[in-house]
Design a protein around this motif. Structure first.
Motif, PDB file in Angstrom:
ATOM      1  N   ASP A  32      -6.717  14.642   8.386  1.00 43.29           N
ATOM      2  CA  ASP A  32      -5.671  14.108   9.254  1.00 43.29           C
ATOM      3  C   ASP A  32      -4.873  13.045   8.497  1.00 43.29           C
ATOM      4  OD1 ASP A  32      -4.083  13.086  11.265  1.00 43.29           O
ATOM      5  OD2 ASP A  32      -5.758  12.536  12.571  1.00 43.29           O
ATOM      6  N   LEU A  33      -3.597  13.308   8.268  1.00 41.53           N
ATOM      7  CA  LEU A  33      -2.746  12.369   7.538  1.00 41.53           C
ATOM      8  C   LEU A  33      -2.698  11.001   8.213  1.00 41.53           C
ATOM      9  CD1 LEU A  33      -0.771  11.682   5.266  1.00 41.53           C
ATOM     10  CD2 LEU A  33       1.042  12.758   6.634  1.00 41.53           C
ATOM     11  N   ALA A  34      -2.809  10.951   9.533  1.00 38.42           N
ATOM     12  CA  ALA A  34      -2.767   9.678  10.254  1.00 38.42           C
ATOM     13  C   ALA A  34      -3.898   8.740   9.829  1.00 38.42           C
ATOM     14  CB  ALA A  34      -2.816   9.903  11.757  1.00 38.42           C
ATOM     15  N   GLU A  35      -4.983   9.285   9.285  1.00 41.53           N
ATOM     16  CA  GLU A  35      -6.128   8.472   8.859  1.00 41.53           C
ATOM     17  C   GLU A  35      -6.051   8.061   7.390  1.00 41.53           C
ATOM     18  OE1 GLU A  35      -9.626  10.692   9.862  1.00 41.53           O
ATOM     19  OE2 GLU A  35      -9.147  10.674  12.006  1.00 41.53           O
ATOM     20  N   ALA A  36      -5.018   8.500   6.693  1.00 42.14           N
ATOM     21  CA  ALA A  36      -4.879   8.201   5.265  1.00 42.14           C
ATOM     22  C   ALA A  36      -4.533   6.733   5.036  1.00 42.14           C
ATOM     23  CB  ALA A  36      -3.793   9.077   4.654  1.00 42.14           C
ATOM     24  N   GLU A  37      -5.030   6.216   3.926  1.00 36.24           N
ATOM     25  CA  GLU A  37      -4.670   4.855   3.507  1.00 36.24           C
ATOM     26  C   GLU A  37      -3.261   4.905   2.928  1.00 36.24           C
ATOM     27  OE1 GLU A  37      -6.110   1.381   0.392  1.00 36.24           O
ATOM     28  OE2 GLU A  37      -6.783   3.432   0.067  1.00 36.24           O
ATOM     29  N   ILE A  38      -2.351   4.118   3.485  1.00 38.20           N
ATOM     30  CA  ILE A  38      -1.015   4.021   2.915  1.00 38.20           C
ATOM     31  C   ILE A  38      -1.020   2.867   1.924  1.00 38.20           C
ATOM     32  CG2 ILE A  38       0.005   2.625   4.757  1.00 38.20           C
ATOM     33  CD1 ILE A  38       2.504   4.651   4.186  1.00 38.20           C
ATOM     34  N   ILE A  39      -0.602   3.161   0.715  1.00 39.37           N
ATOM     35  CA  ILE A  39      -0.698   2.201  -0.390  1.00 39.37           C
ATOM     36  C   ILE A  39       0.699   1.693  -0.716  1.00 39.37           C
ATOM     37  CG2 ILE A  39      -1.512   1.869  -2.743  1.00 39.37           C
ATOM     38  CD1 ILE A  39      -3.220   4.465  -2.263  1.00 39.37           C
ATOM     39  N   THR A  40       0.844   0.374  -0.688  1.00 43.98           N
ATOM     40  CA  THR A  40       2.159  -0.228  -0.905  1.00 43.98           C
ATOM     41  C   THR A  40       2.273  -0.961  -2.233  1.00 43.98           C
ATOM     42  OG1 THR A  40       1.465  -2.192   0.309  1.00 43.98           O
ATOM     43  CG2 THR A  40       2.588  -0.469   1.575  1.00 43.98           C
ATOM     44  N   ASP A  41       1.217  -0.924  -3.035  1.00 38.48           N
ATOM     45  CA  ASP A  41       1.211  -1.606  -4.326  1.00 38.48           C
ATOM     46  C   ASP A  41       0.966  -0.575  -5.429  1.00 38.48           C
ATOM     47  OD1 ASP A  41       0.863  -4.205  -5.991  1.00 38.48           O
ATOM     48  OD2 ASP A  41      -0.931  -3.010  -6.448  1.00 38.48           O
ATOM     49  N   GLU A  42       1.816  -0.554  -6.440  1.00 37.65           N
ATOM     50  CA  GLU A  42       1.738   0.461  -7.489  1.00 37.65           C
ATOM     51  C   GLU A  42       0.423   0.415  -8.269  1.00 37.65           C
ATOM     52  OE1 GLU A  42       4.534   2.402 -10.951  1.00 37.65           O
ATOM     53  OE2 GLU A  42       5.115   0.488 -10.067  1.00 37.65           O
ATOM     54  N   ALA A  43      -0.044  -0.767  -8.615  1.00 39.21           N
ATOM     55  CA  ALA A  43      -1.300  -0.884  -9.367  1.00 39.21           C
ATOM     56  C   ALA A  43      -2.477  -0.390  -8.522  1.00 39.21           C
ATOM     57  CB  ALA A  43      -1.522  -2.326  -9.809  1.00 39.21           C
ATOM     58  N   HIS A  44      -2.488  -0.759  -7.252  1.00 36.38           N
ATOM     59  CA  HIS A  44      -3.548  -0.303  -6.357  1.00 36.38           C
ATOM     60  C   HIS A  44      -3.498   1.224  -6.204  1.00 36.38           C
ATOM     61  CE1 HIS A  44      -6.575  -0.536  -3.261  1.00 36.38           C
ATOM     62  NE2 HIS A  44      -5.784   0.084  -2.402  1.00 36.38           N
TER      63      HIS A  44
END
Length: 104
Positions: A32-44
């Motif tokens: 489920d895409l809704a449960e995915a971690e959205i990452i806002t930092d390039e290094a992370h």
């Protein structure tokens, strides 16, 4: 001038079942895409991708997919990711089988 980093999720395919899966913030995987971690930092994002690539016994083809943050979780920016999220393009099985009105 460098471009602003576009938020991303780590996505791959389940090695045994072939389903599209997304890495969660709890180091698991979800269909489920809704449960995915959205990452806002390039290094992370790069670290999370390296972590995913080390799970070759579970997943295949990990990569970072551009997403837009939304109230109900990440939303695909590109058609490819929207297509992958909805499942196979032949309706008799998978995610699309469960959708109302699509059975023949």
């Amino acid at each position: 001038m460098p471009r602003e980093f576009t938020p991303k999720v780590v996505t791959a395919s389940d090695l045994l079942e072939g389903d599209v899966i997304y890495q969660t913030a709890q180091d698991g995987w979800s269909r489920d895409l809704a449960e995915a971690e959205i990452i806002t930092d390039e290094a992370h994002a790069q670290l999370r991708l390296l972590d995913a690539e080390r799970q070759a016994n579970r997943i295949v083809g990990a990569y970072l997919a551009d997403m837009a943050p939304a109230e109900n979780g990440p939303q695909p920016i590109h058609f490819r990711e929207e297509f992958r999220r909805t499942g196979p393009s032949n309706y008799p099985h998978g995610k699309q089988e469960a959708q109302v009105g699509l059975r023949g």
